[in-house]
Motif scaffolding. Structure first.
Motif, PDB file in Angstrom:
ATOM      1  N   UNK A 183       0.840  -1.201   0.000  1.00 16.85           N
ATOM      2  CA  UNK A 183       0.000   0.000   0.000  1.00 16.85           C
ATOM      3  C   UNK A 183       0.874   1.250   0.000  1.00 16.85           C
ATOM      4  N   UNK A 184       1.934   1.220   0.814  1.00 17.47           N
ATOM      5  CA  UNK A 184       2.836   2.382   0.885  1.00 17.47           C
ATOM      6  C   UNK A 184       3.518   2.600  -0.463  1.00 17.47           C
ATOM      7  N   UNK A 185       3.957   1.489  -1.089  1.00 19.36           N
ATOM      8  CA  UNK A 185       4.630   1.608  -2.390  1.00 19.36           C
ATOM      9  C   UNK A 185       3.688   2.215  -3.432  1.00 19.36           C
ATOM     10  N   UNK A 186       2.422   1.819  -3.389  1.00 15.49           N
ATOM     11  CA  UNK A 186       1.454   2.332  -4.371  1.00 15.49           C
ATOM     12  C   UNK A 186       1.136   3.802  -4.077  1.00 15.49           C
TER      13      UNK A 186
ATOM     14  N   UNK B  43       1.472  10.193  -5.742  1.00 19.21           N
ATOM     15  CA  UNK B  43       1.667  11.496  -5.111  1.00 19.21           C
ATOM     16  C   UNK B  43       1.328  11.496  -3.632  1.00 19.21           C
ATOM     17  N   UNK B  44       1.225  10.341  -3.013  1.00 25.04           N
ATOM     18  CA  UNK B  44       0.973  10.249  -1.572  1.00 25.04           C
ATOM     19  C   UNK B  44      -0.494  10.210  -1.199  1.00 25.04           C
ATOM     20  N   UNK B  45      -1.359  10.707  -2.071  1.00 24.30           N
ATOM     21  CA  UNK B  45      -2.790  10.817  -1.718  1.00 24.30           C
ATOM     22  C   UNK B  45      -3.530   9.495  -1.843  1.00 24.30           C
ATOM     23  N   UNK B  46      -2.998   8.587  -2.644  1.00 25.47           N
ATOM     24  CA  UNK B  46      -3.684   7.317  -2.881  1.00 25.47           C
ATOM     25  C   UNK B  46      -4.275   7.282  -4.281  1.00 25.47           C
TER      26      UNK B  46
END
Ligand code: NAD
Ligand code: ZN
Ligand code: ZN
Length: 355
Positions: free
Chosen positions: A237-240, A245-248
């Motif tokens: 999940x963190x890698x994605x 851009x950090x937002x998901x």
């Protein structure tokens, strides 16, 4: 012409295994049309059906498996409509009542009378409670469920009718959300997922991020044009997120639907995102406010796709935009194909052809 025997892969008891037997070659009556099968795809849903317990599905046994079918029109009933004898077609597999408003627009996958049809245990469609296409020949209820494919190779055409169509319908549900470079996560790059990646690349400008548990599937995702691929790990999940851009991700297409895939989907989705659960992997989501789902999440549970969408998918394939990764098997190797899919050893789609 219409007499004689035909081989068919039939589910005779819940839990299986399906059995290759000889049955009488059906004769089309009324609006029915007989198709000489050229290819039939094997879907993970076939495994779910075989493994279902007695009473879990509204189907009567026995029936012939195969809901992804390409072939040639062999014989038409006296009042048949649609393609002529000799025409090559794919079968639009969800068979509804044929007369409600939804069926009238080709959305038989969402037939208004589905609940009543299920109560009568009529079956959901081709190979799902009704005789399907893992056979030398197959009967369809009407020419309205046939879509011409011209000279498209049968092994390419058959998987379009479910793997391709369901992937296309799933992408259609999130298309408005997929702006340029927006991140969309595809979980599970098997039969459906590898076509979803291609459809996303061909019809949107989103960034496609693929996840699987098999290296081989990630290689296929890469070949299909995914921008990024990763194995399912604790830090996925963190890698994605770091790739969005950090937002998901603005959307997640989950072609697995298991507990772990849904957990990842919820973890990686940004607020106001789209969660499309396509796989029937037995996972559950809790919908509660406030809860684990990000605020503004929209959830959809697509089932198959419409006939006009199947026409669009066929036309993408005929334009060379969509190519199915095919693992070929003979009809008599159905058991082996089922075992290979179960073991996670199919790249793309396993397709049976009469041998
Ligand atoms: P498939 O076996 O070809 O592909 C599944 C892929 O998911 C494989 O590559 C596998 O390695 C991968 N995978 C398994 N567990 C994973 C996990 N936890 N995280 C990431 N990847 C994982 O299956 P398919 O034929 O493409 O079908 C996919 C699912 O969609 C099945 O559950 C099937 O029943 C369902 N399905 C739904 C519809 C519908 O209308 N909603 C239509 C067809 C199939
Ligand atoms: Zn299927
Ligand atoms: Zn209907």
């Amino acid at each position: 012409m219409s007499t004689g025997a035909t081989r068919a892969v039939r589910l005779t008891r819940w839990g299986g295994p399906p059995i290759l037997t000889e049955t009488a070659r059906p004769v089309p009556r009324g609006e029915e049309v007989l198709i000489e099968v050229e290819a039939a795809g094997l879907c993970r849903s076939d495994l779910h059906v075989i493994d279902a317990g007695p009473g879990a599905l509204p189907y009567r046994l026995p029936f012939t498996l195969g809901h992804e079918v390409a072939g040639r029109v062999a014989q038409r009933g006296p009042s048949a409509v649609g393609p002529a004898v000799g025409e090559r077609v794919v079968v639009h597999g969800p068979w509804g009542c044929g007369s409600c408003a939804r069926c009238g627009t080709g959305a038989e996958n969402y037939c208004d009378r589905r609940t009543a049809l299920d109560a009568d245990r009529v079956g959901t469609g081709a190979g799902l409670g009704r005789d399907g296409g893992m056979a030398d020949a197959m009967l369809v209820p009407s020419g309205r469920v046939l879509v011409p494919v011209g000279d498209l190779a049968a092994e390419q055409a058959a998987p379009l009718s479910d793997a391709g169509l369901t992937a296309y319908h799933s992408v259609a549900m999130i298309r408005p959300a997929l702006g340029e470079d927006e991140g969309v996560v595809v979980i599970g790059v098997g039969g459906l997922g590898h076509l979803a990646v291609q459809i996303l690349r061909a019809t949107t400008s989103a960034r496609v991020l693929a996840v699987d548990v098999r290296e081989e599937a990630l290689a296929l995702a890469d070949a299909c044009g995914a921008h990024f691929g990763t194995l399912l790990r604790p830090d996925t999940a963190a890698a994605l997120r770091s790739r969005t851009g950090g937002a998901g991700a603005v959307a997640v297409l989950d072609f697995v639907g298991s507990r772990s895939s849904l957990e990842l989907a919820v973890d990686v989705l940004r607020p106001g995102g789209e969660l499309v659960v396509v796989g029937s992997g037995g996972g559950e989501l809790t919908v509660r406010k406030p809860g684990a789902l990000p605020p503004g999440t929209r959830i959809s549970l697509p089932f198959w796709g419409t006939r006009p969408e199947l026409e669009a998918v066929v036309s993408l394939a005929r334009d060379g935009v969509l190519t199915v990764g095919v693992e070929p098997f003979g009809l008599s190797q159905a058991t082996e194909a089922v075992a290979r899919l179960r073991e996670g050893r199919v790249r793309g789609r396993a397709v049976l052809t009469p041998d």
